[in-house]
Design an enzyme around this catalytic site. Structure first.
Site, PDB file in Angstrom:
ATOM      1  N   THR A  27      31.852  76.400 -11.985  1.00 15.10           N
ATOM      2  CA  THR A  27      31.181  76.001 -13.216  1.00 15.10           C
ATOM      3  C   THR A  27      32.124  76.162 -14.398  1.00 15.10           C
ATOM      4  O   THR A  27      32.662  77.243 -14.630  1.00 15.10           O
ATOM      5  CB  THR A  27      29.911  76.844 -13.432  1.00 15.10           C
ATOM      6  OG1 THR A  27      29.004  76.570 -12.363  1.00 15.10           O
ATOM      7  CG2 THR A  27      29.236  76.510 -14.748  1.00 15.10           C
ATOM      8  N   GLN A 100      27.914  68.957  -5.957  1.00 13.22           N
ATOM      9  CA  GLN A 100      27.011  70.069  -5.654  1.00 13.22           C
ATOM     10  C   GLN A 100      25.747  69.921  -6.501  1.00 13.22           C
ATOM     11  O   GLN A 100      25.803  69.946  -7.732  1.00 13.22           O
ATOM     12  CB  GLN A 100      27.658  71.423  -5.924  1.00 13.22           C
ATOM     13  CG  GLN A 100      26.797  72.570  -5.388  1.00 13.22           C
ATOM     14  CD  GLN A 100      27.295  73.940  -5.766  1.00 13.22           C
ATOM     15  OE1 GLN A 100      27.336  74.263  -6.949  1.00 13.22           O
ATOM     16  NE2 GLN A 100      27.648  74.755  -4.793  1.00 13.22           N
ATOM     17  N   HIS A 174      22.974  72.981  -3.441  1.00 15.02           N
ATOM     18  CA  HIS A 174      23.194  74.372  -3.846  1.00 15.02           C
ATOM     19  C   HIS A 174      21.940  75.171  -3.513  1.00 15.02           C
ATOM     20  O   HIS A 174      20.972  75.195  -4.272  1.00 15.02           O
ATOM     21  CB  HIS A 174      23.492  74.441  -5.338  1.00 15.02           C
ATOM     22  CG  HIS A 174      24.141  75.727  -5.767  1.00 15.02           C
ATOM     23  ND1 HIS A 174      24.149  76.873  -4.993  1.00 15.02           N
ATOM     24  CD2 HIS A 174      24.818  76.061  -6.907  1.00 15.02           C
ATOM     25  CE1 HIS A 174      24.792  77.835  -5.635  1.00 15.02           C
ATOM     26  NE2 HIS A 174      25.202  77.366  -6.799  1.00 15.02           N
ATOM     27  N   ASN A 177      23.194  81.748  -4.245  1.00 17.05           N
ATOM     28  CA  ASN A 177      23.543  82.449  -5.491  1.00 17.05           C
ATOM     29  C   ASN A 177      22.387  82.644  -6.469  1.00 17.05           C
ATOM     30  O   ASN A 177      22.576  82.661  -7.676  1.00 17.05           O
ATOM     31  CB  ASN A 177      24.692  81.715  -6.201  1.00 17.05           C
ATOM     32  CG  ASN A 177      25.960  81.700  -5.384  1.00 17.05           C
ATOM     33  OD1 ASN A 177      26.029  82.316  -4.324  1.00 17.05           O
ATOM     34  ND2 ASN A 177      26.971  80.984  -5.842  1.00 17.05           N
ATOM     35  N   ARG A 226      24.790  74.977   0.842  1.00 16.05           N
ATOM     36  CA  ARG A 226      25.338  76.312   0.587  1.00 16.05           C
ATOM     37  C   ARG A 226      24.199  77.321   0.567  1.00 16.05           C
ATOM     38  O   ARG A 226      23.163  77.079  -0.063  1.00 16.05           O
ATOM     39  CB  ARG A 226      26.086  76.334  -0.755  1.00 16.05           C
ATOM     40  CG  ARG A 226      26.983  77.561  -0.900  1.00 16.05           C
ATOM     41  CD  ARG A 226      27.783  77.557  -2.177  1.00 16.05           C
ATOM     42  NE  ARG A 226      28.971  78.400  -2.035  1.00 16.05           N
ATOM     43  CZ  ARG A 226      29.730  78.801  -3.053  1.00 16.05           C
ATOM     44  NH1 ARG A 226      29.446  78.426  -4.286  1.00 16.05           N
ATOM     45  NH2 ARG A 226      30.784  79.553  -2.830  1.00 16.05           N
ATOM     46  N   ASN A 234      21.610  87.862  -9.266  1.00 20.01           N
ATOM     47  CA  ASN A 234      20.280  87.603  -9.815  1.00 20.01           C
ATOM     48  C   ASN A 234      19.181  87.756  -8.762  1.00 20.01           C
ATOM     49  O   ASN A 234      18.159  87.075  -8.814  1.00 20.01           O
ATOM     50  CB  ASN A 234      20.200  86.198 -10.438  1.00 20.01           C
ATOM     51  CG  ASN A 234      20.918  86.112 -11.766  1.00 20.01           C
ATOM     52  OD1 ASN A 234      20.993  87.086 -12.507  1.00 20.01           O
ATOM     53  ND2 ASN A 234      21.456  84.947 -12.071  1.00 20.01           N
ATOM     54  N   GLY A 316      38.517  79.260  -4.885  1.00 15.60           N
ATOM     55  CA  GLY A 316      37.968  79.113  -6.216  1.00 15.60           C
ATOM     56  C   GLY A 316      38.973  79.299  -7.336  1.00 15.60           C
ATOM     57  O   GLY A 316      39.710  78.387  -7.691  1.00 15.60           O
ATOM     58  N   ARG A 317      39.016  80.504  -7.889  1.00 10.91           N
ATOM     59  CA  ARG A 317      39.814  80.746  -9.088  1.00 10.91           C
ATOM     60  C   ARG A 317      41.288  80.364  -8.960  1.00 10.91           C
ATOM     61  O   ARG A 317      41.879  79.877  -9.921  1.00 10.91           O
ATOM     62  CB  ARG A 317      39.674  82.213  -9.506  1.00 10.91           C
ATOM     63  CG  ARG A 317      38.294  82.534 -10.056  1.00 10.91           C
ATOM     64  CD  ARG A 317      38.129  84.011 -10.344  1.00 10.91           C
ATOM     65  NE  ARG A 317      36.870  84.276 -11.026  1.00 10.91           N
ATOM     66  CZ  ARG A 317      36.451  85.497 -11.357  1.00 10.91           C
ATOM     67  NH1 ARG A 317      37.203  86.549 -11.053  1.00 10.91           N
ATOM     68  NH2 ARG A 317      35.303  85.651 -11.978  1.00 10.91           N
TER      69      ARG A 317
END
Length: 347
Positions: A27, A100, A174, A177, A226, A234, A316-317
């Site tokens: 995101t 996604q 999605h 998460n 996913r 959360n 990812g990062r």
């Protein structure tokens, strides 16, 4: 040492990946005020096209699914046209890209969609404030009615069709998460006593309805999912969740999806009710294509794939810091370290 990452991989008879390295959904909150992808986003994704598959940042399926500022949508003609620029850029560079599909559920906020109700499985909120907009406090959601749920299923399917119109090679639902679909799958957020809650069979119903509606619209070969069997974001864990995911995985295995993708920030996390890592739990209960993720390096991912812990790796990062991540890993070059100041722009 990482040669197996560069082997082609056939998801099915429709889609073959050039390598086993996926760009994870990240995101970035960089769409314009109408949630339309920009040219900068097209350039950003185009530069990362050497990934075997790019999974786009999460894309909201309709206005009330938004929980963060400037997250792109896939429900208006302008948004579809904006995504066409992105998918064209990826395809021109020889890449493939899935959208996604996202509804944030109880972590949506009316600020973003002009007021109204926040929908979730049950009227159970989360504490805290919206990231990047700390003045916005989370609301207590409305428990979705049967009519709401039917509309959501249709809107997920329409967003999938919109994704294909926008040039995407497929979609990843999605369901992880702590967002809407995941909220139906965990006892912490699903307190229902009707056919969408209370038992594993009921708690997986919404997720399967979405999966089936989308595969019916665009095909199972272009549909992925996913999931987060281990509650960590959360969401509070509950030992009863294990039975929910045991049943969900058995059902998903029969549906011939393009792949299943773990939702976890760090795969070294262990969950007592899963008997260890989320990826190990899923691999032990699902035999089809599995994508691992969660703080893996190229070396550790290569080793895990070699040990059959999963089939593909989502990075990812490091992809934020290294648009040429795949080329650098292949050449054995040093990677540029990720830092949070990189989130201020699309490079």
């Amino acid at each position: 040492m990482t040669d197996n990452l560069f082997h082609p991989y056939a998801l099915n008879n429709t889609i073959e990946l050039n390598n086993r390295i996926l760009m994870a959904p990240l995101t970035r909150c960089m769409a314009d005020d109408d949630l339309v992808p920009t040219q900068a986003m097209a350039d950003y994704y185009g530069r990362r096209s050497e990934a075997g598959l790019i999974i786009s940042e999460a894309v909201i399926i309709r206005p009330d699914g938004q929980g963060y500022p400037n997250t792109p949508g896939l429900f208006s003609p302008e948004q579809i046209n904006g995504w066409l620029k992105v998918t064209d850029a990826v395809h021109e560079n020889g890449g493939k890209i899935f959208a996604q599909l996202w509804h944030t559920g109880r972590v949506a906020h009316p600020h973003f969609f002009g007021g109204g109700e926040v929908l979730a499985p049950s009227a159970v909120g989360v504490e805290g404030t919206v990231p990047r907009m700390r003045e916005l406090v989370y609301q207590t959601p409305k428990a979705a009615s049967h009519q709401d749920i039917a509309r959501l299923v249709k809107d997920y399917a329409q967003a999938a069709a919109n994704a294909i119109d926008a040039g995407f090679d497929g979609v990843e639902i999605h369901g992880a998460n702590g967002y809407l679909i995941d909220q139906f799958l965990h006892h912490d957020s699903n307190r229902r006593s009707d056919e969408y809650g209370g038992t594993p069979e009921n708690m997986i119903r919404f997720a399967l309805e979405v999966v089936d509606a989308i595969t019916g619209r665009i095909g199972s070969d272009r549909t992925a999912l996913r999931i987060s069997p281990g509650a960590y974001f959360n969401m509070a864990g509950d030992s009863r969740d294990r039975n929910v995911f045991d049943l969900l995985l058995a059902e998903l295995e029969q549906r011939d999806l393009a792949f299943l993708h773990i939702g976890i920030f760090d795969d070294s996390m262990e969950f007592d009710y899963l008997g260890g890592r989320a990826s190990s739990y899923v691999r032990g209960n699902y035999r089809n294509t599995l994508v691992g993720v969660g703080s893996y390096s190229a070396d550790s991912a290569s080793a895990a794939i070699g040990e059959d812990k999963f089939d593909l790796i989502a990075i990812g990062r490091p992809f934020i810091a290294n648009p040429d991540y795949v080329a650098k890993v292949r050449a054995g070059e040093e990677l540029t370290p990720y830092s949070e100041d990189m989130l201020a722009s699309l490079v």
